[in-house]
Design an enzyme around this catalytic site. Structure first.
Site, short mmCIF file in Angstrom:
data_model
loop_
_atom_site.label_atom_id
_atom_site.label_comp_id
_atom_site.label_asym_id
_atom_site.label_seq_id
_atom_site.Cartn_x
_atom_site.Cartn_y
_atom_site.Cartn_z
N GLY A 109 23.76 -47.86 8.87
CA GLY A 109 25.19 -48.07 9.12
C GLY A 109 25.89 -48.49 7.84
O GLY A 109 25.31 -49.19 7.01
N MET B 218 29.45 -57.71 16.59
CA MET B 218 28.20 -56.98 16.34
C MET B 218 27.09 -57.94 15.90
O MET B 218 27.26 -59.15 15.92
CB MET B 218 28.42 -55.91 15.30
CG MET B 218 29.16 -54.69 15.82
SD MET B 218 29.26 -53.42 14.53
CE MET B 218 29.77 -52.01 15.51
N ASP C 252 24.50 -57.43 9.84
CA ASP C 252 23.77 -58.25 10.82
C ASP C 252 23.06 -59.45 10.18
O ASP C 252 22.71 -60.39 10.88
CB ASP C 252 22.73 -57.39 11.55
CG ASP C 252 23.35 -56.18 12.22
OD1 ASP C 252 24.56 -56.20 12.49
OD2 ASP C 252 22.62 -55.21 12.48
N GLY D 14 19.34 -51.50 5.31
CA GLY D 14 18.81 -52.60 6.11
C GLY D 14 17.36 -52.32 6.51
O GLY D 14 16.67 -51.52 5.86
N GLY E 144 18.64 -38.58 12.50
CA GLY E 144 18.21 -37.35 11.82
C GLY E 144 16.75 -37.38 11.42
O GLY E 144 15.95 -38.14 11.97
N ARG F 285 40.22 -62.22 29.37
CA ARG F 285 40.36 -60.94 28.68
C ARG F 285 39.24 -60.76 27.67
O ARG F 285 38.65 -61.74 27.20
CB ARG F 285 41.69 -60.87 27.95
CG ARG F 285 42.89 -60.94 28.85
CD ARG F 285 43.00 -59.69 29.72
NE ARG F 285 44.23 -59.70 30.48
CZ ARG F 285 45.37 -59.14 30.06
NH1 ARG F 285 45.43 -58.54 28.89
NH2 ARG F 285 46.44 -59.18 30.81
N GLY G 70 15.84 -50.61 8.91
CA GLY G 70 15.43 -49.23 9.18
C GLY G 70 15.30 -48.43 7.89
O GLY G 70 14.29 -47.76 7.65
N ARG H 5 23.53 -56.76 16.39
CA ARG H 5 22.33 -56.22 17.01
C ARG H 5 21.50 -57.33 17.66
O ARG H 5 22.04 -58.05 18.48
CB ARG H 5 21.50 -55.42 16.01
CG ARG H 5 21.10 -54.08 16.58
CD ARG H 5 20.18 -53.34 15.68
NE ARG H 5 20.86 -52.50 14.74
CZ ARG H 5 21.28 -51.26 14.96
NH1 ARG H 5 21.11 -50.72 16.14
NH2 ARG H 5 21.86 -50.57 14.01
O1 F6P Z 1 23.35 -52.70 12.06
C1 F6P Z 1 24.72 -52.73 11.88
C2 F6P Z 1 25.43 -52.41 13.17
O2 F6P Z 1 26.83 -52.44 12.94
C3 F6P Z 1 25.06 -53.30 14.34
O3 F6P Z 1 25.67 -54.55 14.29
C4 F6P Z 1 25.49 -52.43 15.50
O4 F6P Z 1 24.73 -52.71 16.67
C5 F6P Z 1 25.17 -51.04 15.01
O5 F6P Z 1 25.12 -51.10 13.60
C6 F6P Z 1 26.15 -49.99 15.45
O6 F6P Z 1 25.73 -48.77 14.94
P1 F6P Z 1 26.53 -47.42 15.16
O7 F6P Z 1 27.74 -47.47 14.31
O8 F6P Z 1 25.59 -46.36 14.75
O9 F6P Z 1 26.87 -47.37 16.62
#
Ligand code: F6P
Length: 359
Positions: free
Chosen positions: A12, A181, A139, A114, A75, A277, A116, A183
């Site tokens: 990402g 976000m 993250d 990161g 990919g 909300r 991955g 993860r």
């Molecule tokens: O790892 C970074 C991150 O932004 C996470 O916080 C989030 O879960 C994920 O990537 C979202 O990924 P994508 O943009 O592929 O949906």
């Protein structure tokens, strides 16, 4: 021919990728080296899609969001397929990548990413490609570095969102849930929640229950505060509950988390009878330029990565271990997530201020 190095950005995107590219390009140029930037992450290495990153190409990159090289987290090179699951990259793909690396006569490849992306980088390293890693992710969940770049910028975005929600929540006596976000780690939620004056912070590391959340809302009302800010990490989950995901699980990429904010808001409204909300911050946290802190961190990381190549130190990642940037083995950083210690200083600070973690 002189020294030539390669760089690619994977996974990402996040603020600061271009600042790293700039620091690498400039430091390499200063040594008289040439830098090639592969397009679209590892795919660019496999398809021989690249561009020359000369001194002129570095203009304006320090504060530019995204990555001028493009990136991918799916990919042919997808290495992470689930919570902690790593896929081996097929041998023919590793062979082809190495052949291209040799064809271009590169000395080394800098991989910015990161968990991955660095897991793929490690496989390429074991396959004979000299690799230097640079730790990226909003993250902040990588081991062996006190901080990844991109995190500070994401926290600044979430804190700003809380400041804005604060005034509207107070005006309308509403409860707001801000989903952020992160993860499987609650770093963004905890940092922004404390810095932004959140009342309840829900993170994956501390499973929550609705009784606790509602008790905090009632407590605030008894003190004459008729609005509440709840920060929910996308990986937060109820005690004995599952992660909330958005979209189906795909075989070659990690599950997409998201939706916990709406779930919490609905249940809190049902239980309290108060208008609740939800605001999902989403990719705003990943877009835009880096903060001052991240610009500096990226610049230090990029310059250090080039230095490691000059020292022939491969299979290493640059890391922040204040006050210095150091080199750590990539294997020390990948494969285990760095999560928020439930009893650590950060959570204790929050609790000392009366913040509820929903437990
Ligand atoms: O790892 C970074 C991150 O932004 C996470 O916080 C989030 O879960 C994920 O990537 C979202 O990924 P994508 O943009 O592929 O949906």
């Amino acid at each position: 021919m002189g020294v030539r190095i390669g760089i690619l950005t994977g996974g990402g995107d996040c603020p600061g990728l271009n600042a790293v590219i700039r620091a690498v390009g400039k430091s390499a140029t200063k040594r008289g080296w040439e830098t090639l930037g592969f397009l679209g992450g590892f795919e660019g290495l496999l398809d021989l899609q690249y561009r020359l990153l000369d001194y002129k190409a570095m203009d304006g990159l320090l504060f530019k969001g995204g990555t001028i090289l493009g990136t991918s987290n799916q990919g042919r090179f997808a290495a992470k397929t689930g919570h902690g699951e790593v896929r081996g990259i097929p041998k023919e793909i590793l062979d082809a990548s190495r052949a291209n690396f040799e064809k271009l006569d590169l000395r080394a490849l800098i991989v910015v990413g990161g968990d991955g992306t660095l897991s793929i980088a490690q496989q390429l390293f074991e396959h004979g490609i000299p690799i230097v890693g640079v730790p990226k992710t909003i993250d902040n969940d990588l081991e062996a570095t006190v901080m990844t770049f991109g995190f500070d910028s994401a926290v600044a975005c979430a804190t700003d969102a809380l400041d804005r929600l604060h005034t509207t929540a107070e005006s309308h006596n509403r409860i707001f849930v801000l989903e952020v976000m992160g993860r499987y780690a609650g770093w963004i939620a905890t940092h922004s929640g404390i810095a932004g004056g959140g009342d309840v912070i829900l993170i994956p590391e501390i499973p929550f229950n609705y009784e606790s959340i509602c008790a905090k809302i009632t407590e605030r009302e008894a003190q004459g505060k008729y609005f509440t800010l709840i920060v929910a990490a996308e990986g937060a989950r109820e005690k004995d509950g599952n992660f909330v995901t958005s979209g189906p699980q795909e075989s070659n990429r990690e599950a997409r988390l998201g939706g916990i904010g709406a779930v919490v808001a609905a249940e809190v409204q049902k239980r309290t009878g108060k208008e609740t909300r939800v605001c999902v911050l989403g990719h705003l946290q990943r877009g835009g330029g880096p903060t001052t802190f991240d610009r500096l961190l990226c610049t230090r990381f990029g310059a250090r990565a080039v230095e490691l190549i000059a020292e022939n130190q491969y299979g290493y990642m640059v890391a922040l271990q204040p006050p210095d940037t150091v080199a750590v083995k990539i294997t020390e950083a990948i494969g285990r997530l760095r999560t928020v210690p439930p009893n650590g200083d950060l959570v204790q600070t929050g609790r000392a201020l009366g913040i509820s973690f929903g437990d």
